[in-house]
Enzyme design. Structure first.
Site, PDB file in Angstrom:
ATOM      1  N   GLU A   1      40.845  45.979  20.821  1.00 51.91           N
ATOM      2  CA  GLU A   1      42.065  46.719  20.474  1.00 51.91           C
ATOM      3  C   GLU A   1      42.976  47.028  21.676  1.00 51.91           C
ATOM      4  OE1 GLU A   1      41.194  50.346  18.444  1.00 51.91           O
ATOM      5  OE2 GLU A   1      43.313  50.933  18.473  1.00 51.91           O
TER       6      GLU A   1
ATOM      7  N   ASP B   1      41.595  45.076  33.431  1.00 49.43           N
ATOM      8  CA  ASP B   1      42.509  45.472  34.512  1.00 49.43           C
ATOM      9  C   ASP B   1      42.833  46.961  34.429  1.00 49.43           C
ATOM     10  OD1 ASP B   1      42.809  43.020  35.778  1.00 49.43           O
ATOM     11  OD2 ASP B   1      44.464  42.398  34.485  1.00 49.43           O
TER      12      ASP B   1
ATOM     13  N   TYR C   1      46.518  42.849  47.586  1.00 50.55           N
ATOM     14  CA  TYR C   1      45.389  42.937  48.519  1.00 50.55           C
ATOM     15  C   TYR C   1      45.402  41.862  49.597  1.00 50.55           C
ATOM     16  CZ  TYR C   1      43.390  39.664  45.151  1.00 50.55           C
ATOM     17  OH  TYR C   1      43.198  38.620  44.301  1.00 50.55           O
TER      18      TYR C   1
ATOM     19  N   SER D   1      41.227  32.591  44.582  1.00 53.55           N
ATOM     20  CA  SER D   1      40.636  33.717  43.854  1.00 53.55           C
ATOM     21  C   SER D   1      39.375  34.237  44.550  1.00 53.55           C
ATOM     22  CB  SER D   1      40.285  33.269  42.437  1.00 53.55           C
ATOM     23  OG  SER D   1      39.528  34.277  41.805  1.00 53.55           O
ATOM     24  N   LEU D   2      39.216  35.540  44.551  1.00 50.94           N
ATOM     25  CA  LEU D   2      37.996  36.145  45.109  1.00 50.94           C
ATOM     26  C   LEU D   2      36.938  36.369  44.026  1.00 50.94           C
ATOM     27  CD1 LEU D   2      39.621  38.781  47.496  1.00 50.94           C
ATOM     28  CD2 LEU D   2      38.347  36.745  48.171  1.00 50.94           C
TER      29      LEU D   2
ATOM     30  N   THR E   1      43.382  34.409  34.519  1.00 50.54           N
ATOM     31  CA  THR E   1      44.391  34.896  35.463  1.00 50.54           C
ATOM     32  C   THR E   1      45.693  34.133  35.289  1.00 50.54           C
ATOM     33  OG1 THR E   1      44.749  35.520  37.761  1.00 50.54           O
ATOM     34  CG2 THR E   1      43.602  33.429  37.408  1.00 50.54           C
TER      35      THR E   1
ATOM     36  N   ALA F   1      50.464  43.292  35.189  1.00 49.81           N
ATOM     37  CA  ALA F   1      49.643  44.332  35.813  1.00 49.81           C
ATOM     38  C   ALA F   1      50.199  45.716  35.485  1.00 49.81           C
ATOM     39  CB  ALA F   1      49.603  44.115  37.321  1.00 49.81           C
TER      40      ALA F   1
ATOM     41  N   ARG G   1      62.584  45.738  39.189  1.00 46.56           N
ATOM     42  CA  ARG G   1      63.755  44.980  39.636  1.00 46.56           C
ATOM     43  C   ARG G   1      64.625  44.617  38.439  1.00 46.56           C
ATOM     44  NH1 ARG G   1      62.557  39.305  42.421  1.00 46.56           N
ATOM     45  NH2 ARG G   1      61.518  39.062  40.414  1.00 46.56           N
TER      46      ARG G   1
ATOM     47  N   GLY H   1      57.201  48.227  38.685  1.00 46.73           N
ATOM     48  CA  GLY H   1      56.858  46.946  38.080  1.00 46.73           C
ATOM     49  C   GLY H   1      56.825  47.041  36.576  1.00 46.73           C
TER      50      GLY H   1
ATOM     51  N   LYS I   1      47.274  35.049  31.044  1.00 40.88           N
ATOM     52  CA  LYS I   1      46.791  36.318  30.476  1.00 40.88           C
ATOM     53  C   LYS I   1      47.468  36.700  29.155  1.00 40.88           C
ATOM     54  CE  LYS I   1      45.374  38.657  34.715  1.00 40.88           C
ATOM     55  NZ  LYS I   1      45.490  39.858  35.545  1.00 40.88           N
TER      56      LYS I   1
END
Ligand code: ATR
Length: 276
Positions: A80, A104, A214, A19-20, A64, A131, A151, A127, A68
């Site tokens: 909300e 996010d 990323y 993780s960053l 994460t 996310a 997919r 997707g 989530k």
């Protein structure tokens, strides 16, 4: 200077070692003179972790993969928007009550709106996972016309129905003519970085193309989009902005997004050169 007044923050997930977020928040704490520390916690049992946060007075955590969604039903309160999205990526410990937020979608919308006005725009969203849900919710708020492609078509259908968008089978992507394309899948992520979610033929000059991946920063999708003179937005934009929003929820201070991005770019450059 770490002392008896230092406040603790962190990220809970599994795995979290890449993780960053620790770098992002610790640099911001230092820059802004906040006496706080942010650590990565590789969590095995989510309920135990939440009890620990309360018990130790940890002030806030990022959430994460894979927690989530699961965490939503375990908190004292959920803001909300996060409830509607069905995912929490930020927890604030307010006097012993754990409150969930989703930053996010703010991160993604801010990243996009730097470059493009989303209102009424034809958007292709690839997707239907966590996310994509957050981004889809944001796009609905902005009044975009969205086609969801995934997919697993049943998941695309479900998300599209929930948000009032349409969905199409993955293979029909070539028949669409979007103004904005967002890759919210993990396709193209290291080590499968030679992959792109769709053939480059659908890319046209002037399109805006955003990738949430990323690692690597220049995904194959973004490289091909650049070659076709599209406007590109890389995965660090969303990461930096969702983190800035978390920081603000926790401390009430708005950090400098430009500085956050510089730190993240540097960290990824060092990773790529094997120096981190
Ligand atoms: P996140 O929270 O990061 O969105 P996720 O909920 O696991 O993670 O969602 C991952 C997304 O990437 C999904 O849309 C997934 O497609 P499926 O719903 O069909 O699983 C997509 N994805 C992952 N690997 C993929 C691949 N090799 N090809 C196409 N889509 C892929």
């Amino acid at each position: 200077m770490i002392d008896a007044r230092t406040e603790l923050y962190g990220i809970i997930g599994n795995p979290v070692r890449h993780s960053l977020s620790p770098l992002l928040h610790n640099r911001a704490f230092r820059r802004m003179g906040v006496n706080a520390l942010y650590l990565a916690f590789e969590v095995i049992d989510l309920k135990d972790a939440l009890r620990g946060i309360k018990g130790l007075g940890i002030r806030g955590v990022s959430v994460t993969i894979p927690f989530k969604t699961e965490v939503v039903s375990l908190l004292d309160e959920v803001e909300e928007t996060a409830r509607k999205i069905g995912a929490v990526n930020t927890i604030l410990n307010r006097e012993g009550r754990l409150i969930g937020y989703n930053t996010d979608w703010h991160g993604a919308m801010e990243a996009l709106e730097q470059r493009v006005n989303l209102s009424g725009k034809k958007v292709l969203l690839l997707g239907a996972g966590g996310a994509a849900r957050a981004i889809g919710f944001g796009l609905r708020e902005k009044g975009s016309q969205v086609v969801i492609v995934n997919r697993s078509t049943d998941k695309a259908k479900k998300l599209a129905e929930e948000l009032g968008f349409v969905y199409q089978p993955w293979l029909s992507v070539g028949t669409l003519d979007p103004e904005v394309i967002i890759n919210a899948t993990s396709v193209g992520m290291y080590p499968d970085d030679q992959e792109s979610p769709f053939p480059k033929e659908i890319l046209r000059e002037g399109m805006t193309v955003m990738d949430i991946v990323y690692r690597p920063l220049r995904t194959r999708l973004l490289q091909e989009a650049k070659e076709k003179d599209c406007l590109t937005i890389d995965g660090l934009e969303m990461l930096a902005r969702q983190g800035a929003r978390q920081f603000e929820i926790w401390t009430g201070k708005r950090p400098d997004v430009k500085k956050i991005k510089e730190n993240l770019y540097e960290a990824l450059r060092n990773e790529a050169m094997g120096t981190s």
